[in-house]
Design an enzyme around this catalytic site. Sequence first.
Site, PDB file in Angstrom:
ATOM      1  N   THR A   1       0.648  -1.189   0.074  1.00 19.48           N
ATOM      2  CA  THR A   1       0.139   0.129   0.089  1.00 19.48           C
ATOM      3  C   THR A   1       1.004   1.260  -0.150  1.00 19.48           C
ATOM      4  O   THR A   1       0.461   2.125   0.012  1.00 19.48           O
ATOM      5  CB  THR A   1      -0.872   0.104   1.115  1.00 19.48           C
ATOM      6  OG1 THR A   1      -0.073   0.070   2.490  1.00 19.48           O
ATOM      7  CG2 THR A   1      -1.820  -1.161   1.449  1.00 19.48           C
TER       8      THR A   1
ATOM      9  N   ASN B   1       2.186   3.113   8.606  1.00 18.37           N
ATOM     10  CA  ASN B   1       1.348   4.384   7.834  1.00 18.37           C
ATOM     11  C   ASN B   1       0.790   4.155   6.482  1.00 18.37           C
ATOM     12  O   ASN B   1       1.167   4.346   5.479  1.00 18.37           O
ATOM     13  CB  ASN B   1       2.522   5.639   7.754  1.00 18.37           C
ATOM     14  CG  ASN B   1       2.825   5.798   9.172  1.00 18.37           C
ATOM     15  OD1 ASN B   1       2.136   6.457   9.843  1.00 18.37           O
ATOM     16  ND2 ASN B   1       4.019   5.496   9.476  1.00 18.37           N
ATOM     17  N   GLU B   2      -0.400   3.792   6.714  1.00 16.71           N
ATOM     18  CA  GLU B   2      -1.374   3.178   5.687  1.00 16.71           C
ATOM     19  C   GLU B   2      -1.727   4.531   4.761  1.00 16.71           C
ATOM     20  O   GLU B   2      -1.758   5.647   5.231  1.00 16.71           O
ATOM     21  CB  GLU B   2      -2.605   2.450   6.026  1.00 16.71           C
ATOM     22  CG  GLU B   2      -2.091   1.210   6.635  1.00 16.71           C
ATOM     23  CD  GLU B   2      -2.051   0.026   6.089  1.00 16.71           C
ATOM     24  OE1 GLU B   2      -1.237   0.195   4.683  1.00 16.71           O
ATOM     25  OE2 GLU B   2      -1.812  -0.880   6.211  1.00 16.71           O
ATOM     26  N   PRO B   3      -2.316   4.522   3.482  1.00 12.81           N
ATOM     27  CA  PRO B   3      -2.950   5.514   2.844  1.00 12.81           C
ATOM     28  C   PRO B   3      -3.611   6.349   3.774  1.00 12.81           C
ATOM     29  O   PRO B   3      -4.587   5.808   4.571  1.00 12.81           O
ATOM     30  CB  PRO B   3      -3.619   4.952   1.742  1.00 12.81           C
ATOM     31  CG  PRO B   3      -2.909   3.619   1.455  1.00 12.81           C
ATOM     32  CD  PRO B   3      -2.592   2.995   2.618  1.00 12.81           C
TER      33      PRO B   3
ATOM     34  N   THR C   1      -2.868  -5.019   3.258  1.00 12.93           N
ATOM     35  CA  THR C   1      -1.886  -5.203   4.178  1.00 12.93           C
ATOM     36  C   THR C   1      -2.251  -6.490   5.105  1.00 12.93           C
ATOM     37  O   THR C   1      -1.298  -7.295   5.193  1.00 12.93           O
ATOM     38  CB  THR C   1      -1.491  -4.037   5.234  1.00 12.93           C
ATOM     39  OG1 THR C   1      -1.158  -2.838   4.593  1.00 12.93           O
ATOM     40  CG2 THR C   1      -0.472  -4.224   6.307  1.00 12.93           C
TER      41      THR C   1
END
Length: 247
Positions: free
Chosen positions: A142, A148-150, A167
């Site tokens: 991602t 730290n995802e979108p 993820t």
Amino acid sequence: MKVEVFETPQDAAKSLAQEVAALIRSRAAEGKNVVLGLATGATPLPFYAELVRMHKEEGLSFANVISFNLDEYSGLDRAHPESYWYFMHQNLFNHIDMKPENINLPSGMVAQEEIPAHCAAYEQKIKDCGGIDLQILGIGRTGHIGFNEPGSDDTTITRQVHLDDLTRSDAAPAFNGIENVPTTAITMGVATIMGAREVALMAWGEKKAAIVKEAIEGPVCIEVAASYLQNHNNAKFLLDKAAAADL
Ligand code: GLP
């Protein structure tokens, strides 16, 4: 941002391990500590293996190293084989001479109402140790660094986050099914990572080629946390040929 392409992951890991060893030794010669930010996942395994080899065969000491890991799954205790505490001990800490009191990871077992204070204390401890000298990173598909995802912008600091479906599905085999993968985690933020004096991101294999291209050549944007590294003044990507194929 610097991009270094190597023939194999082992070659890249060796190069980074040599750089880390030089940093550790030069600080030790001055009687000073070095603060490393560490990552989990399959990607850094050859790097950790090389550090262990240098400790065993070349006498590299980690006595002056303080470490802060990026992240930890919520709900997993230290004995859980998929916890990052367990991973780091299995793959690095149990085989070198780091002082246990110098090892820092967020805890996945803090009560929900205590998580904000736990995260604030983690940030404070990084500052109290003088900040991170070198942050090691992998990258998720991602575009996440740490977890730290979108949607994670460059003001984010250590906090609890929800994990993206991609993820979680990438982690599913290790957990014997997506239903066993935690839905939340505690992670350093993008701002925490950007605060490191140097950043080294490793990525291997064709599965990472598309997101590596976005992170390096795409716009700096909230959808791809790793793209913020374009704004760091001392960040580099270490890639194997397959991960660099789309550049
Ligand atoms: C997890 C970790 C990241 C890691 C990513 C990629 O989500 N929190 O720090 O970079 O996975 O994992 P792998 O290296 O196994 O591809």
